[in-house]
Design a protein around this motif. Structure first.
Motif, PDB file in Angstrom:
ATOM      1  N   LEU A 193       0.850  -1.190   0.000  1.00  0.00           N
ATOM      2  CA  LEU A 193       0.000   0.000   0.000  1.00  0.00           C
ATOM      3  C   LEU A 193       0.883   1.237   0.000  1.00  0.00           C
ATOM      4  O   LEU A 193       1.951   1.204   0.604  1.00  0.00           O
ATOM      5  CB  LEU A 193      -0.886  -0.009   1.244  1.00  0.00           C
ATOM      6  N   PRO A 194       0.567   2.291  -0.621  1.00  0.00           N
ATOM      7  CA  PRO A 194      -0.608   2.536  -1.448  1.00  0.00           C
ATOM      8  C   PRO A 194      -0.382   2.207  -2.921  1.00  0.00           C
ATOM      9  O   PRO A 194      -1.230   2.522  -3.750  1.00  0.00           O
ATOM     10  CB  PRO A 194      -0.854   4.031  -1.268  1.00  0.00           C
ATOM     11  N   SER A 195       0.727   1.566  -3.248  1.00  0.00           N
ATOM     12  CA  SER A 195       1.043   1.270  -4.649  1.00  0.00           C
ATOM     13  C   SER A 195      -0.015   0.421  -5.341  1.00  0.00           C
ATOM     14  O   SER A 195      -0.297   0.612  -6.514  1.00  0.00           O
ATOM     15  CB  SER A 195       2.382   0.539  -4.755  1.00  0.00           C
ATOM     16  N   PHE A 196      -0.593  -0.528  -4.623  1.00  0.00           N
ATOM     17  CA  PHE A 196      -1.545  -1.451  -5.224  1.00  0.00           C
ATOM     18  C   PHE A 196      -2.916  -1.256  -4.593  1.00  0.00           C
ATOM     19  O   PHE A 196      -3.034  -1.060  -3.388  1.00  0.00           O
ATOM     20  CB  PHE A 196      -1.073  -2.901  -5.019  1.00  0.00           C
ATOM     21  N   ASP A 197      -3.953  -1.332  -5.403  1.00  0.00           N
ATOM     22  CA  ASP A 197      -5.324  -1.151  -4.925  1.00  0.00           C
ATOM     23  C   ASP A 197      -5.938  -2.496  -4.550  1.00  0.00           C
ATOM     24  O   ASP A 197      -6.309  -3.284  -5.409  1.00  0.00           O
ATOM     25  CB  ASP A 197      -6.165  -0.469  -5.999  1.00  0.00           C
ATOM     26  N   TRP A 198      -6.026  -2.749  -3.251  1.00  0.00           N
ATOM     27  CA  TRP A 198      -6.616  -3.984  -2.731  1.00  0.00           C
ATOM     28  C   TRP A 198      -8.081  -3.792  -2.342  1.00  0.00           C
ATOM     29  O   TRP A 198      -8.655  -4.618  -1.651  1.00  0.00           O
ATOM     30  CB  TRP A 198      -5.838  -4.457  -1.495  1.00  0.00           C
ATOM     31  N   SER A 199      -8.704  -2.701  -2.763  1.00  0.00           N
ATOM     32  CA  SER A 199     -10.055  -2.357  -2.324  1.00  0.00           C
ATOM     33  C   SER A 199     -11.075  -3.441  -2.664  1.00  0.00           C
ATOM     34  O   SER A 199     -11.182  -3.879  -3.809  1.00  0.00           O
ATOM     35  CB  SER A 199     -10.516  -1.060  -2.987  1.00  0.00           C
ATOM     36  N   ALA A 200     -11.803  -3.848  -1.637  1.00  0.00           N
ATOM     37  CA  ALA A 200     -12.925  -4.778  -1.783  1.00  0.00           C
ATOM     38  C   ALA A 200     -13.840  -4.548  -0.584  1.00  0.00           C
ATOM     39  O   ALA A 200     -13.362  -4.234   0.512  1.00  0.00           O
ATOM     40  CB  ALA A 200     -12.447  -6.225  -1.836  1.00  0.00           C
ATOM     41  N   PRO A 201     -15.147  -4.702  -0.766  1.00  0.00           N
ATOM     42  CA  PRO A 201     -16.083  -4.459   0.331  1.00  0.00           C
ATOM     43  C   PRO A 201     -15.779  -5.330   1.546  1.00  0.00           C
ATOM     44  O   PRO A 201     -15.601  -6.538   1.425  1.00  0.00           O
ATOM     45  CB  PRO A 201     -17.446  -4.832  -0.257  1.00  0.00           C
ATOM     46  N   GLY A 202     -15.696  -4.685   2.714  1.00  0.00           N
ATOM     47  CA  GLY A 202     -15.512  -5.415   3.961  1.00  0.00           C
ATOM     48  C   GLY A 202     -14.122  -5.976   4.193  1.00  0.00           C
ATOM     49  O   GLY A 202     -13.918  -6.760   5.108  1.00  0.00           O
ATOM     50  N   VAL A 203     -13.140  -5.582   3.370  1.00  0.00           N
ATOM     51  CA  VAL A 203     -11.778  -6.103   3.506  1.00  0.00           C
ATOM     52  C   VAL A 203     -10.854  -4.998   3.989  1.00  0.00           C
ATOM     53  O   VAL A 203     -10.833  -3.896   3.445  1.00  0.00           O
ATOM     54  CB  VAL A 203     -11.256  -6.672   2.173  1.00  0.00           C
ATOM     55  N   ILE A 204     -10.084  -5.315   5.018  1.00  0.00           N
ATOM     56  CA  ILE A 204      -9.070  -4.395   5.540  1.00  0.00           C
ATOM     57  C   ILE A 204      -7.713  -5.086   5.408  1.00  0.00           C
ATOM     58  O   ILE A 204      -7.539  -6.206   5.890  1.00  0.00           O
ATOM     59  CB  ILE A 204      -9.333  -4.051   7.019  1.00  0.00           C
ATOM     60  N   ILE A 205      -6.772  -4.418   4.745  1.00  0.00           N
ATOM     61  CA  ILE A 205      -5.407  -4.934   4.656  1.00  0.00           C
ATOM     62  C   ILE A 205      -4.726  -4.592   5.971  1.00  0.00           C
ATOM     63  O   ILE A 205      -4.534  -3.427   6.297  1.00  0.00           O
ATOM     64  CB  ILE A 205      -4.641  -4.311   3.471  1.00  0.00           C
ATOM     65  N   LYS A 206      -4.381  -5.621   6.733  1.00  0.00           N
ATOM     66  CA  LYS A 206      -3.765  -5.397   8.039  1.00  0.00           C
ATOM     67  C   LYS A 206      -2.260  -5.234   7.935  1.00  0.00           C
ATOM     68  O   LYS A 206      -1.661  -4.481   8.691  1.00  0.00           O
ATOM     69  CB  LYS A 206      -4.109  -6.561   8.968  1.00  0.00           C
ATOM     70  N   GLN A 207      -1.653  -5.977   6.995  1.00  0.00           N
ATOM     71  CA  GLN A 207      -0.192  -5.962   6.920  1.00  0.00           C
ATOM     72  C   GLN A 207       0.265  -6.546   5.590  1.00  0.00           C
ATOM     73  O   GLN A 207      -0.329  -7.500   5.093  1.00  0.00           O
ATOM     74  CB  GLN A 207       0.360  -6.797   8.066  1.00  0.00           C
ATOM     75  N   VAL A 208       1.308  -5.958   5.012  1.00  0.00           N
ATOM     76  CA  VAL A 208       1.973  -6.516   3.837  1.00  0.00           C
ATOM     77  C   VAL A 208       3.461  -6.519   4.148  1.00  0.00           C
ATOM     78  O   VAL A 208       4.067  -5.473   4.351  1.00  0.00           O
ATOM     79  CB  VAL A 208       1.695  -5.695   2.555  1.00  0.00           C
ATOM     80  N   ASP A 209       4.042  -7.706   4.212  1.00  0.00           N
ATOM     81  CA  ASP A 209       5.475  -7.857   4.460  1.00  0.00           C
ATOM     82  C   ASP A 209       6.151  -8.383   3.206  1.00  0.00           C
ATOM     83  O   ASP A 209       5.639  -9.302   2.562  1.00  0.00           O
ATOM     84  CB  ASP A 209       5.744  -8.868   5.592  1.00  0.00           C
ATOM     85  N   ILE A 210       7.307  -7.829   2.889  1.00  0.00           N
ATOM     86  CA  ILE A 210       8.118  -8.309   1.772  1.00  0.00           C
ATOM     87  C   ILE A 210       9.328  -9.014   2.362  1.00  0.00           C
ATOM     88  O   ILE A 210      10.059  -8.436   3.176  1.00  0.00           O
ATOM     89  CB  ILE A 210       8.578  -7.147   0.863  1.00  0.00           C
ATOM     90  N   ARG A 211       9.513 -10.270   1.958  1.00  0.00           N
ATOM     91  CA  ARG A 211      10.631 -11.058   2.503  1.00  0.00           C
ATOM     92  C   ARG A 211      11.297 -11.878   1.410  1.00  0.00           C
ATOM     93  O   ARG A 211      10.644 -12.351   0.493  1.00  0.00           O
ATOM     94  CB  ARG A 211      10.141 -12.012   3.589  1.00  0.00           C
ATOM     95  N   ARG A 212      12.608 -12.049   1.560  1.00  0.00           N
ATOM     96  CA  ARG A 212      13.358 -12.879   0.621  1.00  0.00           C
ATOM     97  C   ARG A 212      13.036 -14.339   0.882  1.00  0.00           C
ATOM     98  O   ARG A 212      12.941 -14.774   2.041  1.00  0.00           O
ATOM     99  CB  ARG A 212      14.865 -12.654   0.798  1.00  0.00           C
ATOM    100  N   VAL A 213      12.832 -15.106  -0.168  1.00  0.00           N
ATOM    101  CA  VAL A 213      12.602 -16.548  -0.032  1.00  0.00           C
ATOM    102  C   VAL A 213      13.962 -17.189   0.239  1.00  0.00           C
ATOM    103  O   VAL A 213      14.858 -17.146  -0.608  1.00  0.00           O
ATOM    104  CB  VAL A 213      11.937 -17.137  -1.290  1.00  0.00           C
ATOM    105  N   ALA A 214      14.124 -17.766   1.413  1.00  0.00           N
ATOM    106  CA  ALA A 214      15.409 -18.332   1.825  1.00  0.00           C
ATOM    107  C   ALA A 214      15.621 -19.741   1.289  1.00  0.00           C
ATOM    108  O   ALA A 214      16.758 -20.149   1.049  1.00  0.00           O
ATOM    109  CB  ALA A 214      15.508 -18.342   3.340  1.00  0.00           C
ATOM    110  N   PHE A 215      14.531 -20.477   1.090  1.00  0.00           N
ATOM    111  CA  PHE A 215      14.659 -21.868   0.671  1.00  0.00           C
ATOM    112  C   PHE A 215      13.381 -22.269  -0.032  1.00  0.00           C
ATOM    113  O   PHE A 215      12.308 -21.823   0.329  1.00  0.00           O
ATOM    114  CB  PHE A 215      14.883 -22.758   1.897  1.00  0.00           C
ATOM    115  N   GLN A 216      13.531 -23.121  -1.050  1.00  0.00           N
ATOM    116  CA  GLN A 216      12.371 -23.592  -1.782  1.00  0.00           C
ATOM    117  C   GLN A 216      12.537 -25.076  -2.086  1.00  0.00           C
ATOM    118  O   GLN A 216      13.644 -25.526  -2.375  1.00  0.00           O
ATOM    119  CB  GLN A 216      12.225 -22.749  -3.035  1.00  0.00           C
ATOM    120  N   PHE A 217      11.446 -25.806  -2.003  1.00  0.00           N
ATOM    121  CA  PHE A 217      11.460 -27.210  -2.418  1.00  0.00           C
ATOM    122  C   PHE A 217      10.081 -27.600  -2.894  1.00  0.00           C
ATOM    123  O   PHE A 217       9.099 -27.001  -2.436  1.00  0.00           O
ATOM    124  CB  PHE A 217      11.932 -28.126  -1.272  1.00  0.00           C
ATOM    125  N   PRO A 218       9.861 -28.488  -3.807  1.00  0.00           N
ATOM    126  CA  PRO A 218      10.970 -29.022  -4.617  1.00  0.00           C
ATOM    127  C   PRO A 218      11.547 -27.926  -5.496  1.00  0.00           C
ATOM    128  O   PRO A 218      10.883 -26.955  -5.794  1.00  0.00           O
ATOM    129  CB  PRO A 218      10.325 -30.123  -5.432  1.00  0.00           C
TER     130      PRO A 218
END
Length: 92
Positions: A66-91
């Motif tokens: 936020l505010p870069s992206f519009d997540w607007s929808a009725p009855g929805v509140i964006i509480k938190q957006v965290d950006i994190r590096r993916v440390a490990f993936q499998f498979p």
């Protein structure tokens, strides 16, 4: 790879309308973002929802904050957006 972790509160009274906006507007917008890899949304429990979006790099992932992206929808509140590096993936 980077992940955007999105925590939302969804008023159950508006859930059908929010779901329609999500599938018709928000999902197509996210899919068209630069560097988008994949997205996962977990069914809400006690009106709390969680999204997990994967992007090629940190700058791409920041495009859903936020505010870069519009997540607007009725009855929805964006509480938190965290950006994190993916440390490990499998498979791999």
């Amino acid at each position: 790879m980077y992940a955007a972790l999105i925590k939302v509160k969804i008023d159950s009274q508006f859930a059908p309308q929010a779901a329609a906006i999500f599938t018709e507007k928000i999902v197509p917008s996210v899919k068209n973002l630069s560097g988008f890899v994949a997205g996962y949304w977990i069914d809400p429990v006690d009106e709390e929802g969680l999204g997990f979006l994967l992007f090629e790099n940190a700058d791409n992932a920041k495009s859903v904050t936020l505010p870069s992206f519009d997540w607007s929808a009725p009855g929805v509140i964006i509480k938190q957006v965290d950006i994190r590096r993916v440390a490990f993936q499998f498979p791999s």
